[in-house]
Write an enzyme that holds these catalytic residues in place. Structure first.
Site, PDB file in Angstrom:
ATOM      1  N   CYS A   1       0.317  -1.258   0.200  1.00  0.00           N
ATOM      2  CA  CYS A   1       0.103  -0.161   0.052  1.00  0.00           C
ATOM      3  C   CYS A   1       0.849   0.782  -0.331  1.00  0.00           C
ATOM      4  O   CYS A   1       0.350   1.946  -0.695  1.00  0.00           O
ATOM      5  CB  CYS A   1      -1.047   0.000   1.520  1.00  0.00           C
ATOM      6  SG  CYS A   1      -2.411  -1.170   1.002  1.00  0.00           S
TER       7      CYS A   1
ATOM      8  N   HIS B   1      -2.673   7.037   4.056  1.00  0.00           N
ATOM      9  CA  HIS B   1      -2.172   6.073   4.492  1.00  0.00           C
ATOM     10  C   HIS B   1      -0.328   6.719   3.512  1.00  0.00           C
ATOM     11  O   HIS B   1       0.624   5.570   3.155  1.00  0.00           O
ATOM     12  CB  HIS B   1      -1.882   4.634   3.866  1.00  0.00           C
ATOM     13  CG  HIS B   1      -1.479   3.912   4.149  1.00  0.00           C
ATOM     14  ND1 HIS B   1      -1.586   2.516   4.026  1.00  0.00           N
ATOM     15  CD2 HIS B   1      -0.805   3.781   5.433  1.00  0.00           C
ATOM     16  CE1 HIS B   1      -0.168   1.471   4.939  1.00  0.00           C
ATOM     17  NE2 HIS B   1      -0.561   2.075   5.121  1.00  0.00           N
TER      18      HIS B   1
END
Ligand code: CA
Length: 449
Positions: A81, A139
């Site tokens: 990610c 993130h």
């Protein structure tokens, strides 16, 4: 005066006023395209209808592919990610600046996140007069210096961690802990989540586009679906009642919710009559997580976290009605890094002087340039624990004392390791990796797990 002359005068006046007001001006004459960058999370290569999925249905994303160009060999820069997003938003290999692992969720931390010296595509487009928004998963650091509002985004609606439970209130399969239950925020202020998160993100995306129809905008819509936890409304799950596997109707429903959102967004652009002035990119951030038996990377080998094709090759579409040929497939390898370069070029924006690793894809898509945009693509994980490269037809996955070598032209599924048969080629490709590796820095932090 004929109507077209009046129009021309208005355009001329707008250009003049635009020039007077500088890059901040939003004028009718400003025909630089809008950009919508839609990213999904852990959606497998085969988890779209246009790659032949039998389990998942994505009619709206398929329509995007039919109306635009799909890339048969599109790569992200990392098999998981956060690093892949760092590469995506900066247009640079994230190992150049130490963003090689996921950041821990630390809302008060000032060190762990996308290094503040890096320039994002939002910074670049904002500097060129675009209004910018990030919606969804961030993130790239949960601490104050890394907040989207300080990384080029005028607006932010979403959450700062790497994942999030999808419903308000506790559920039996919620992921425990602060990160997955953190408040959804709107420009730094916590908001109550009313409904299913994926729908909420779509709502916000549509709202942003409606509010900014009259000026160039950049929307980064980062769905966390279909990343775990597998949670979807019953109504959507029923669409996939026949799908085998305990969690798989839910998984398919999560992608279906994203697809519904894509459909609403495209329809909104059409109704506002700005669809022909908007470039849409759609891609997944990394390969599907097949350990949970619902994601599908076929015919590719491997999964999220691995450097086999299944970890790093993703569904990727670019659509620009009226400007890009509808229904084309582009076969040469491309990278998520190219989005930065392509958007900056189309916006007439000048990126910072630092090395940009992406390539402007437009000349290749219009036929102005022939051949492959990239000679070689590279991967490095965990400071070199794993590495790989793609050079022409060849893929080398580095191993101590050799490597796995595959001919992707004849063996996209990476089933036949040619490493032992072609030691000189392995050595030559290893040399390319070592040369690339010299420009990189060690990871700035470790993976939280
Ligand atoms: Ca992911």
């Amino acid at each position: 005066m004929a109507r077209h002359s009046i129009k021309r005068l208005i355009v001329a006046a707008s250009v003049f006023l635009g020039a007077v007001a500088g890059s901040e001006a939003a004028s009718a004459a400003d025909r630089r395209p809008n950009f919508v960058l839609i990213v999904t999370d852990d959606q497998g290569y085969a988890d779209v209808g246009f790659h032949g999925s039998k389990r998942v249905r994505t009619p709206h994303i398929d329509a995007l592919a039919r109306g635009g160009v799909r890339f048969a060999q599109a790569y992200v820069t990392h098999p998981y990610c956060s690093p892949t997003r760092a590469g995506l938003l900066t247009g640079r290999y994230q190992q150049r600046f130490g963003h090689e692992n996921n950041p821990a969720y630390l809302p008060e931390n000032h060190e762990i996140g996308l290094p503040v010296g890096e320039v994002t595509i939002a910074d670049v487009l904002k500097g060129a007069g675009y209004v910018t928004a990030a919606v969804g998963k961030w993130h790239l650091g949960a601490g104050p210096p890394f907040h989207p509002g300080r990384r080029g985004f005028d607006e932010f609606f979403g959450f700062l961690g790497g994942g999030r439970n999808y419903f308000p209130g506790a559920r039996h399969n919620d992921v425990e802990g602060e990160e997955y239950s953190a408040a959804i925020e709107h420009n730094g202020e916590p908001v109550e989540l009313d409904g299913y998160l994926t729908h909420e993100l779509s709502d916000r995306a549509v709202d942003f586009v409606r509010r900014h129809r009259d000026r160039p905008f950049f929307l980064y819509l980062a769905y966390n679906a279909p990343h775990t936890p597998y949670q979807a409304p019953k109504r959507l799950q029923r669409r996939f009642a026949g799908v085998a596997g305990e969690d798989c109707p839910t998984y398919a429903a999560m992608i279906s919710a994203v697809d519904d959102g894509v459909g609403r967004l495209v329809e909104t652009l059409r109704r506002l009559e700005i669809d022909r002035h908007t470039v849409i990119f759609f891609l997944s951030d990394n390969g599907g997580q097949t350990l949970y038996e619902c994601a599908d990377n076929r015919p590719l080998r491997g999964r999220k976290g691995q450097l086999y094709e299944g970890g790093v090759r993703v569904p990727f579409v670019v659509a620009w009605p009226g400007r890009l040929a509808a229904g084309d497939t582009f076969d040469a390898p491309v990278s998520s890094l190219d989005i930065f370069a392509t958007a900056a070029a189309l916006a007439g924006a000048v990126p910072s002087a630092r090395p940009i690793d992406g390539i402007d894809l437009m000349p290749f898509l219009t036929g102005e340039r022939q051949g492959a945009p990239h000679e070689t693509l590279f991967w490095r994980v965990s400071g070199g624990h794993g590495w790989a490269l793609r050079h022409g037809r060849w893929k080398l996955i580095g191993r101590r004392g050799g490597g796995e070598l595959y001919d992707l032209e004849t063996d996209a599924g990476e089933t036949h390791n040619l490493g032992a048969e072609r030691p000189e080629l392995v050595q030559q490709l290893t040399g390319l990796y070592r040369s690339w590796n010299r420009d990189l820095v060690p990871p700035l932090w470790r993976n939280p797990s």
